[in-house]
Design an enzyme around this catalytic site. Structure first.
Site, PDB file in Angstrom:
ATOM      1  N   ASP A 102       0.870  -1.171   0.000  1.00 22.95           N
ATOM      2  CA  ASP A 102       0.000   0.000   0.000  1.00 22.95           C
ATOM      3  C   ASP A 102       0.912   1.227   0.000  1.00 22.95           C
ATOM      4  O   ASP A 102       2.117   1.111   0.120  1.00 22.95           O
ATOM      5  CB  ASP A 102      -0.952  -0.037   1.201  1.00 22.95           C
ATOM      6  CG  ASP A 102      -0.239   0.066   2.520  1.00 22.95           C
ATOM      7  OD1 ASP A 102      -0.859  -0.204   3.561  1.00 22.95           O
ATOM      8  OD2 ASP A 102       0.961   0.414   2.533  1.00 22.95           O
ATOM      9  N   PHE A 106      -2.772   5.727   4.215  1.00 21.45           N
ATOM     10  CA  PHE A 106      -3.885   5.330   5.095  1.00 21.45           C
ATOM     11  C   PHE A 106      -3.376   5.035   6.497  1.00 21.45           C
ATOM     12  O   PHE A 106      -3.936   5.471   7.497  1.00 21.45           O
ATOM     13  CB  PHE A 106      -4.566   4.080   4.527  1.00 21.45           C
ATOM     14  CG  PHE A 106      -5.765   3.609   5.305  1.00 21.45           C
ATOM     15  CD1 PHE A 106      -5.652   2.560   6.207  1.00 21.45           C
ATOM     16  CD2 PHE A 106      -6.997   4.215   5.138  1.00 21.45           C
ATOM     17  CE1 PHE A 106      -6.752   2.113   6.929  1.00 21.45           C
ATOM     18  CE2 PHE A 106      -8.111   3.769   5.850  1.00 21.45           C
ATOM     19  CZ  PHE A 106      -7.982   2.727   6.748  1.00 21.45           C
ATOM     20  N   ASP A 156      -2.757   8.276  -1.929  1.00 18.34           N
ATOM     21  CA  ASP A 156      -4.075   8.922  -1.949  1.00 18.34           C
ATOM     22  C   ASP A 156      -4.416   9.453  -0.557  1.00 18.34           C
ATOM     23  O   ASP A 156      -3.698   9.217   0.406  1.00 18.34           O
ATOM     24  CB  ASP A 156      -5.138   7.901  -2.373  1.00 18.34           C
ATOM     25  CG  ASP A 156      -5.347   6.839  -1.301  1.00 18.34           C
ATOM     26  OD1 ASP A 156      -4.363   6.484  -0.618  1.00 18.34           O
ATOM     27  OD2 ASP A 156      -6.493   6.372  -1.144  1.00 18.34           O
ATOM     28  N   ASP A 276      -8.195  -7.305   0.264  1.00 18.02           N
ATOM     29  CA  ASP A 276      -7.224  -7.543   1.335  1.00 18.02           C
ATOM     30  C   ASP A 276      -7.934  -7.258   2.654  1.00 18.02           C
ATOM     31  O   ASP A 276      -8.783  -6.349   2.715  1.00 18.02           O
ATOM     32  CB  ASP A 276      -6.001  -6.610   1.208  1.00 18.02           C
ATOM     33  CG  ASP A 276      -6.244  -5.271   1.920  1.00 18.02           C
ATOM     34  OD1 ASP A 276      -6.808  -4.374   1.251  1.00 18.02           O
ATOM     35  OD2 ASP A 276      -5.921  -5.156   3.119  1.00 18.02           O
ATOM     36  N   CYS A 314     -11.712 -30.005   6.356  1.00 17.45           N
ATOM     37  CA  CYS A 314     -10.691 -28.997   6.036  1.00 17.45           C
ATOM     38  C   CYS A 314      -9.325 -29.667   6.071  1.00 17.45           C
ATOM     39  O   CYS A 314      -9.053 -30.496   6.938  1.00 17.45           O
ATOM     40  CB  CYS A 314     -10.745 -27.861   7.064  1.00 17.45           C
ATOM     41  SG  CYS A 314      -9.455 -26.615   6.818  1.00 17.45           S
ATOM     42  N   CYS A 316      -6.390 -28.151   6.493  1.00 17.87           N
ATOM     43  CA  CYS A 316      -5.331 -27.391   7.164  1.00 17.87           C
ATOM     44  C   CYS A 316      -4.832 -28.190   8.369  1.00 17.87           C
ATOM     45  O   CYS A 316      -5.524 -29.090   8.859  1.00 17.87           O
ATOM     46  CB  CYS A 316      -5.862 -26.018   7.609  1.00 17.87           C
ATOM     47  SG  CYS A 316      -6.635 -26.029   9.225  1.00 17.87           S
ATOM     48  N   CYS A 319      -7.139 -28.602  11.441  1.00 16.03           N
ATOM     49  CA  CYS A 319      -8.284 -29.516  11.319  1.00 16.03           C
ATOM     50  C   CYS A 319      -7.843 -30.962  11.101  1.00 16.03           C
ATOM     51  O   CYS A 319      -8.518 -31.890  11.554  1.00 16.03           O
ATOM     52  CB  CYS A 319      -9.178 -29.081  10.159  1.00 16.03           C
ATOM     53  SG  CYS A 319      -9.905 -27.478  10.443  1.00 16.03           S
ATOM     54  N   HIS A 345      -5.816 -21.948   9.642  1.00 18.07           N
ATOM     55  CA  HIS A 345      -7.165 -22.387   9.262  1.00 18.07           C
ATOM     56  C   HIS A 345      -7.945 -21.256   8.593  1.00 18.07           C
ATOM     57  O   HIS A 345      -8.574 -21.447   7.549  1.00 18.07           O
ATOM     58  CB  HIS A 345      -7.948 -22.892  10.484  1.00 18.07           C
ATOM     59  CG  HIS A 345      -9.386 -23.121  10.159  1.00 18.07           C
ATOM     60  ND1 HIS A 345      -9.826 -24.255   9.487  1.00 18.07           N
ATOM     61  CD2 HIS A 345     -10.481 -22.326  10.320  1.00 18.07           C
ATOM     62  CE1 HIS A 345     -11.129 -24.155   9.270  1.00 18.07           C
ATOM     63  NE2 HIS A 345     -11.552 -23.001   9.760  1.00 18.07           N
TER      64      HIS A 345
HETATM   65  O1  LIG Z   1      -9.155   4.709   0.706  1.00 17.41           O
HETATM   66  C1  LIG Z   1      -8.171   4.031   1.048  1.00 17.41           C
HETATM   67  N1  LIG Z   1      -6.943   4.340   0.582  1.00 17.41           N
HETATM   68  C2  LIG Z   1      -5.845   3.626   0.949  1.00 17.41           C
HETATM   69  N2  LIG Z   1      -5.905   2.584   1.768  1.00 17.41           N
HETATM   70  C3  LIG Z   1      -7.107   2.204   2.290  1.00 17.41           C
HETATM   71  C4  LIG Z   1      -7.167   1.118   3.186  1.00 17.41           C
HETATM   72  C5  LIG Z   1      -8.392   0.750   3.745  1.00 17.41           C
HETATM   73  N3  LIG Z   1      -8.709  -0.218   4.673  1.00 17.41           N
HETATM   74  C6  LIG Z   1     -10.039  -0.098   4.860  1.00 17.41           C
HETATM   75  N4  LIG Z   1     -10.755  -0.853   5.725  1.00 17.41           N
HETATM   76  C7  LIG Z   1     -10.079  -1.824   6.594  1.00 17.41           C
HETATM   77  C8  LIG Z   1      -9.507  -1.142   7.774  1.00 17.41           C
HETATM   78  C9  LIG Z   1      -8.310  -1.403   8.355  1.00 17.41           C
HETATM   79  C10 LIG Z   1      -8.039  -0.598   9.471  1.00 17.41           C
HETATM   80  C11 LIG Z   1      -9.050   0.285   9.754  1.00 17.41           C
HETATM   81  S1  LIG Z   1     -10.300   0.119   8.607  1.00 17.41           S
HETATM   82  N5  LIG Z   1     -10.600   0.872   4.084  1.00 17.41           N
HETATM   83  C12 LIG Z   1      -9.566   1.438   3.381  1.00 17.41           C
HETATM   84  C13 LIG Z   1      -9.534   2.515   2.484  1.00 17.41           C
HETATM   85  C14 LIG Z   1      -8.292   2.901   1.949  1.00 17.41           C
HETATM   86 ZN   LIG Z   2      -8.948 -26.016   8.941  1.00 18.06          ZN
END
Ligand SMILES: O=c1[nH]cnc2cc3nc(NCc4cccs4)[nH]c3cc12
Ligand SMILES: [Zn+2]
Length: 371
Positions: A102, A106, A156, A276, A314, A316, A319, A345
């Protein structure tokens, strides 16, 4: 070239006809320098250069084609330059398949102390030792290059939820300016790709403008950001009812941070290809096992003498070789093996779900199942 191979037109017609309701669902293959990714795909999260409590070869046996690394953590420790000097993240963590990193933006907003957002980027103090860092479209893209990332994410700003239209508009416009700078800073090579991230919160005209701005930059794939940030499944699906269609049909679509099995199924039905989420790993360590019977909280005392496996069919190690009683005990006494087996698992469960979704799409069958 990171591209998604489509089924031949006539097969696509069959698939489309067979489940009109799911006509947006698609199964495909993303070809990268580090191997193929079968989509729809679930990416286990390997935050600090490891999928917690798992060996990379164990992650591989669960069926994962690609894992996610977090730039924020790795840039603070051990540092992107050091990882580069040591041969890159693939070598460092002994994972030879695709890696998506990433952009770090974020996590800066959710983890670091004292940060300042400027047009240039985000200035912040490390949550580890308070030292000062700056992340920008240029530095984030360079850090991901130094890590050796197969798929690089544009830098972003995740628009918080809820946001007013004006807030969402200026945030989306900042993301578009940063996307342009990220794209310019990207060193494009065969088999490597960079994904743009669209924003716009719950406002469809902003989502459209964000998509148009990013399509101009011709990314290898596109993520839908600004979701799974507390809006709830209903509102997330409302955005997903139209947002994926704003993106190029022949490029991968990645929904960041999602999610529970039901979220994944609903998003695939709306045209999403990649996911993810920390849920399988984090909840596994926390004693929650995903099974076809629902989520099992293994710490519950009703399992302390349950001599049956989590799931009889399963494959894994948890299991195959152990009982719920043993897992209950390991998690209660906080033994490391408990975290390992529960994580293994859950990752197997999520990969089996993706495999079944891919098979159902390929056979043109409906896949409303939640198990
Ligand atoms: O707009 C995004 N831009 C870059 N990374 C992200 C990661 C992101 N992860 C979640 N949700 C899962 C979460 C993980 C931790 C707190 S909420 N929503 C997300 C939105 C963004
Ligand atoms: Zn399993």
């Amino acid at each position: 070239e990171v591209s998604i191979t489509k089924f031949p037109a006539d097969e696509r017609k069959i698939i489309a006809k067979a489940h009109d309701k799911y006509k947006k669902a698609r199964a495909g293959i993303i070809n990268t320098r580090h191997g193929q990714i079968h989509t729809p795909a679930f990416m286990p999260v390997g935050t600090k250069g490891t999928v917690k409590a798992m060996l990379p070869e164990s992650v591989q046996t669960t069926g994962a084609d690609i894992i996610l690394g977090n730039t924020y953590h790795l840039m603070l420790q051990p540092g992107a330059k050091r990882v580069f000097k040591l041969g890159g993240l693939h070598k460092f963590m002994n994972w030879s398949k695709p890696l998506l990193t990433d952009s770090g933006g974020f996590q800066v907003m959710s983890l670091s102390k004292l940060r300042k957002i400027t047009e240039e980027g985000v200035i912040f103090n490390s949550h580890i030792d308070g030292s000062k860092f700056m992340l920008s479209p240029e530095s984030s893209t360079e850090i991901q290059y130094l890590l050796g990332s197969t798929i690089t994410m544009a830098f972003d700003e995740c628009t918080p939820y809820p946001s007013t239209y004006e807030q969402a508009k200026s945030s989306m416009e900042l993301t578009s300016r940063w996307a342009k700078r990220s794209r310019k800073a990207f060193y494009s090579r065969d088999g490597y790709g960079q994904f743009g991230i669209i924003q716009g919160s719950i406002y469809n005209d902003l989502r459209l403008k964000s998509a148009l701005d990013l399509i101009e930059l011709d990314f290898e794939g596109y993520a839908i950001g600004g979701l799974a940030v507390g809006e709830g499944q209903e509102l997330m699906f409302k955005v997903l009812d139209y947002a994926p269609d704003l993106l190029p049909i022949n490029k991968p679509r990645y929904l960041m941070g999602v999610g529970k099995p039901a979220d994944i199924i609903g998003a695939v039905q709306r045209g999403i290809d990649m996911f993810d989420c920390v849920i399988p790993t984090r909840s596994g360590r926390n004693g929650q096992a995903f099974t076809k019977y629902g989520v099992v909280n293994i710490r519950n005392s009703k399992y302390k003498e349950d001599n049956t496996p989590l799931e009889e069919d399963c494959l894994c190690p948890a299991c195959k070789n152990y009982t719920k009683a043993y897992l209950h005990y390991l998690v209660k006494v906080k033994e490391i093996l408990g975290a390992m087996l529960m994580t293994w698992h859950n990752l197997m469960y999520f990969q089996k779900l993706m495999l079944r979704i891919r098979e159902y799409i390929a056979q043109g069958k409906d896949f409303d199942f939640i198990s």
